[in-house]
Design a protein around this motif. Sequence first.
Motif, PDB file in Angstrom:
ATOM      1  N   LEU A   1       0.735  -1.189   0.175  1.00  0.00           N
ATOM      2  CA  LEU A   1       0.018   0.058  -0.055  1.00  0.00           C
ATOM      3  C   LEU A   1       0.800   1.325   0.088  1.00  0.00           C
ATOM      4  N   GLU A   2       1.896   1.264   0.677  1.00  0.00           N
ATOM      5  CA  GLU A   2       2.554   2.390   0.794  1.00  0.00           C
ATOM      6  C   GLU A   2       3.343   2.654  -0.313  1.00  0.00           C
ATOM      7  N   VAL A   3       4.158   1.444  -0.915  1.00  0.00           N
ATOM      8  CA  VAL A   3       4.835   1.756  -2.340  1.00  0.00           C
ATOM      9  C   VAL A   3       3.670   2.239  -3.381  1.00  0.00           C
ATOM     10  N   ARG A   4       2.670   1.693  -3.319  1.00  0.00           N
ATOM     11  CA  ARG A   4       1.656   2.268  -4.226  1.00  0.00           C
ATOM     12  C   ARG A   4       1.250   3.659  -4.340  1.00  0.00           C
ATOM     13  N   ARG A   5       1.308   4.068  -3.069  1.00  0.00           N
ATOM     14  CA  ARG A   5       0.800   5.508  -2.678  1.00  0.00           C
ATOM     15  C   ARG A   5       2.022   6.428  -3.128  1.00  0.00           C
ATOM     16  N   ASP A   6       3.189   5.947  -2.712  1.00  0.00           N
ATOM     17  CA  ASP A   6       4.415   6.675  -2.993  1.00  0.00           C
ATOM     18  C   ASP A   6       4.638   6.787  -4.625  1.00  0.00           C
TER      19      ASP A   6
END
Length: 615
Positions: free
Chosen positions: A81-86
Amino acid sequence: MSGQLSGPLRRFLATESGSALLLVGAAVVALAWANSPWSASYDALWGTVVSVSAGDAAFEMDLGHWINDGLMAVFFFVIGLEVRRDLAVGELTRRRRVVLPVVAGVGGMVVPALLYLLIAPSGEAARGWGVVIGTDTAFLLGALALVGPATSTQLRVFLLTLTVVDDIVAVTVIGVVYSGTLHVPALVLAGAGVLALVALDRWGVWRTWPYALTALAVWAATIASGLHASIAGMVAGLLIPAFAPRREEVEGAALRFRAFRQSPLAEVGRSAQAALARAVPVNERMQIVLHPWTGYVIVPLFALANAGVDLRGGLLGEALTSPVTWGVAVGLVAGKFVGIGGSALLGARLRLGAFPQGVGPGQVLGGAALSGIGFTVSLLIIGLAFDSAELQDEATVGVLLAVVLAIALGWVVFRLAAVLHGETSAGLPMVLCRPVDKDRDHLLGPADAPLTLVEYADFECPFCARATGVAKEVREHFGDDLRYVLRHLPLPDVHPHAELAAAAAEAAGAQGRFWEMHDLLFAHPEQLELEDLAGYAGHLELDVEAFLHDVDEQHHAERIREDVADAEASGARGTPTFFIGMRRHVGPYDARTLIAELDAARAAGGTAPATRDER
């Protein structure tokens, strides 16, 4: 765009740092328990079989596997999730700034693996090279808070970007290298679930439950296929949509809540709740719910289940002479230090990228040293890489030894960087670099007002103060006690008309109508083509020919560049960014918050920075 770190990123960093203490505590409890007279109960607990069944279908694993294959899938899901948001709206959108952390991340995996294989090159021991490729983000950030600079925001973002590479590669290695025999029908079902997640994103589905149920199905199919569950978690997380807030959806939510305030009925309330949920990406809603659970429950529970090594009976002595133990310790500590630090310094020297503002080479080396804390991912891979319980225990001792050595090395490097190179801070500047100049800056309110609010703005930004009414509300509250200052920070990478709009405002300002043009530009943020700007100039009864000449010849480009340079030097990274007097405001920028900050500053003695002629 945020003027400093985004809210999700601030929450991520805070949770990771805070959970590190629980992680350490859980590891200490596990070691104490495994070496106590009750050590048999430790092993028995994690070997307890837990079954979930529905009719004739049953899903059965021991408690240790439920944690490693179940709960840790949630951990990797949150990372995804964090990678996709970044990638969508965060640090990874700035490709130029990503190059150096990616280069350092690759070096930080290749060098440790090579060092490990030099020390343990053959037999079952050689399978442990994957143990040294990962970095424990929570432990790393917690240790950085303990031994790093007092202010380390920029360094933390650099290291967080770097660990993204670690996480993606580590999960790939787990899925490809350390998975068992594959069951093709289940693998096909997992693939179908992945395609379903892609379809939900394409169809614009904004409710959370379809994504959650599909991700759960992908996890179950992945377990049945023989792949490790971590890859299901990461892939599913990467496919949960993330995007910047959309003005129309935010305004729609505001209208629904206004309707609920006027008519507090259940159906109106449900409508307002749905509108609010639609305005916030599914990705961020899931992170808000899951990230505290992974940081404060799942990861510490994983440490409790996996860090308990019985060191009695001569195991510690045997481990300290084992190539596996030293391969892990040296690979993590020396490998990460040389791989990450050397790659980063070399990449900067070759101009592949630059260190973040405020971060020095010594601090990068200190962060590289702390990256030798592998812990969570390392312990997970140990259980997959080795069949021998003896090798598992020796590798675990190496991981625990690496934690101590990496923190000690990091402390030494950070102290040397501070003493020898003066690298005492690794954060963005917090002070306005250029004082307000009443003869140059655009001011509303008395030039000698006791309170000052400076905004760096972009006319194409849908959330700048004029666009949202914040500036007007703050000015109405304080009246003549406040001077409001607007400076330019166009963001052409995301707002292609921003520089042209800034030039139009300055061209109108040359004819004494800056604020009138300012209002028109913010009233029409989606109509900023040259012909639109000419129309606004005509509406304001400007000399349109002179106006267009100023814009075409870029007569005010240098002034705009100066504002952008001042923003950079003052720590502003996006719009809107506010300064309360000389201090950069961090956090929410709604009118109520800004009014409270200005009131607090007045109580502390005022906020108006000295103007240039007063200095």
